[in-house]
Design an enzyme around this catalytic site. Sequence first.
Site, PDB file in Angstrom:
ATOM      1  N   GLY A 156      -9.416   7.482   0.517  1.00 30.83           N
ATOM      2  CA  GLY A 156      -9.246   7.851  -0.891  1.00 30.83           C
ATOM      3  C   GLY A 156     -10.262   7.093  -1.729  1.00 30.83           C
ATOM      4  N   ILE A 158     -10.347   4.113  -3.113  1.00 31.77           N
ATOM      5  CA  ILE A 158     -10.684   2.717  -2.784  1.00 31.77           C
ATOM      6  C   ILE A 158     -11.454   2.650  -1.466  1.00 31.77           C
ATOM      7  CG2 ILE A 158      -9.760   0.395  -2.354  1.00 31.77           C
ATOM      8  CD1 ILE A 158      -7.399   1.145  -4.215  1.00 31.77           C
ATOM      9  N   THR A 236      -5.839  -4.687   2.273  1.00 30.54           N
ATOM     10  CA  THR A 236      -5.637  -4.924   0.837  1.00 30.54           C
ATOM     11  C   THR A 236      -4.709  -3.854   0.261  1.00 30.54           C
ATOM     12  OG1 THR A 236      -7.638  -3.634   0.413  1.00 30.54           O
ATOM     13  CG2 THR A 236      -7.883  -6.027   0.399  1.00 30.54           C
ATOM     14  N   ARG A 238      -1.011  -2.316   1.636  1.00 32.96           N
ATOM     15  CA  ARG A 238       0.384  -2.749   1.630  1.00 32.96           C
ATOM     16  C   ARG A 238       0.685  -3.425   2.967  1.00 32.96           C
ATOM     17  NH1 ARG A 238       0.124  -2.197  -3.015  1.00 32.96           N
ATOM     18  NH2 ARG A 238       1.496  -1.068  -4.448  1.00 32.96           N
ATOM     19  N   GLU A 267       6.508 -10.482   0.539  1.00 37.79           N
ATOM     20  CA  GLU A 267       5.698 -11.072  -0.538  1.00 37.79           C
ATOM     21  C   GLU A 267       6.620 -11.727  -1.551  1.00 37.79           C
ATOM     22  OE1 GLU A 267       2.889  -8.263  -2.109  1.00 37.79           O
ATOM     23  OE2 GLU A 267       1.972  -7.941  -0.163  1.00 37.79           O
ATOM     24  N   HIS A 286      -1.860 -11.054  -2.950  1.00 33.02           N
ATOM     25  CA  HIS A 286      -1.865  -9.691  -3.512  1.00 33.02           C
ATOM     26  C   HIS A 286      -2.628  -9.657  -4.850  1.00 33.02           C
ATOM     27  CE1 HIS A 286       0.518  -5.670  -3.411  1.00 33.02           C
ATOM     28  NE2 HIS A 286      -0.615  -5.512  -4.049  1.00 33.02           N
TER      29      HIS A 286
END
Length: 327
Positions: A156, A158, A236, A238, A267, A286
């Site tokens: 996509g 990114i 980077t 999930r 997290e 994150h």
Amino acid sequence: MRVFVTRDLPGRGLDRLRHEPGLHVDLWPEEFPPPRSAMLERTANAAGLLCLITDRVDADLLEHAGPQLKVVSQMAVGVDNIDVAACAARGIPVGNTPGVLTETTADLAFALLLAAARRLVEAASYVRLGQWRTWSPTTLAGADIHGATLGIIGFGAIGQALATRATGFGMRTLYWSRRQKPQAAERLGASYQDLPALLAQSDFVSVHCALTAETHHLIDADALACMPAHAILINTARGPLVDEAALIEALRNRRIAGAALDVTTTEPIEPDNPLLAMPNVIVLPHIGSASLATRTKMADLAVDNLLAGLRGQPLPHQIPPPEPRTR
Ligand code: DGY
């Protein structure tokens, strides 16, 4: 009309909400997310909810909120903390903030690639700890980036922005995604591979998929076993895209050479997580989208979505309701 905003926002977003006639902004002022009891209490009778990835928005919360809830606006692109189907069933649109964080997140993915390849974190602490006594031919020698192969999982916005950076560094780029993207691939000089072939050929593998039921643990023990022993995994996107127990095992057994993670299964990561004791692993908290300019744009978009939803207008960025599952 009241909206619950689960954290202070950068920029002028909150002021815009506060200047909206007839709108009361109920802001959670703490640094830490509202506990569940506060989420339930403060969303009840609210007309809108502006939330973050730390806030679980499920059917139970929507039930407590009541039928006047008109919109859920998330200040993030990923919405895996939100039960989008439960929102859709109640006619509540869900907004997110795509686009504005693409380049910033790709910057961080590439920074992690560079840092892991050239052992920057290890090298910096070597100096700080007073271990730098001489120059030697192999001390802290890492891997080259130029000429290496980068496998991008999820092509996509990114993933494609990362491919742009790889071009500048003279890398060969492979990609895998659910659907092939021949035009983007041609523009970026990337070639499609099926997942095992991509994993087998890549020196660096970077994950950029949305987290869904289908992509949960996409990188599992079998996937890690396809990677060459010198390969480095970067995530980077999930944490649960990677089976963390399998990753720990693969790192312990030297099945792969290292990992650079901005996201983890839990997290914040537990302090006793074995990943934190591994010198060949970098873990960040994150921060993929964490430039002030980008976070301000994300907050602005989240406010745009919230206001549109309160007015009963289409959201500028609305998550499509999930397709009904076919058997
Ligand atoms: C997102 O937008 O989904 C990131 O994880 C937080 O910026």
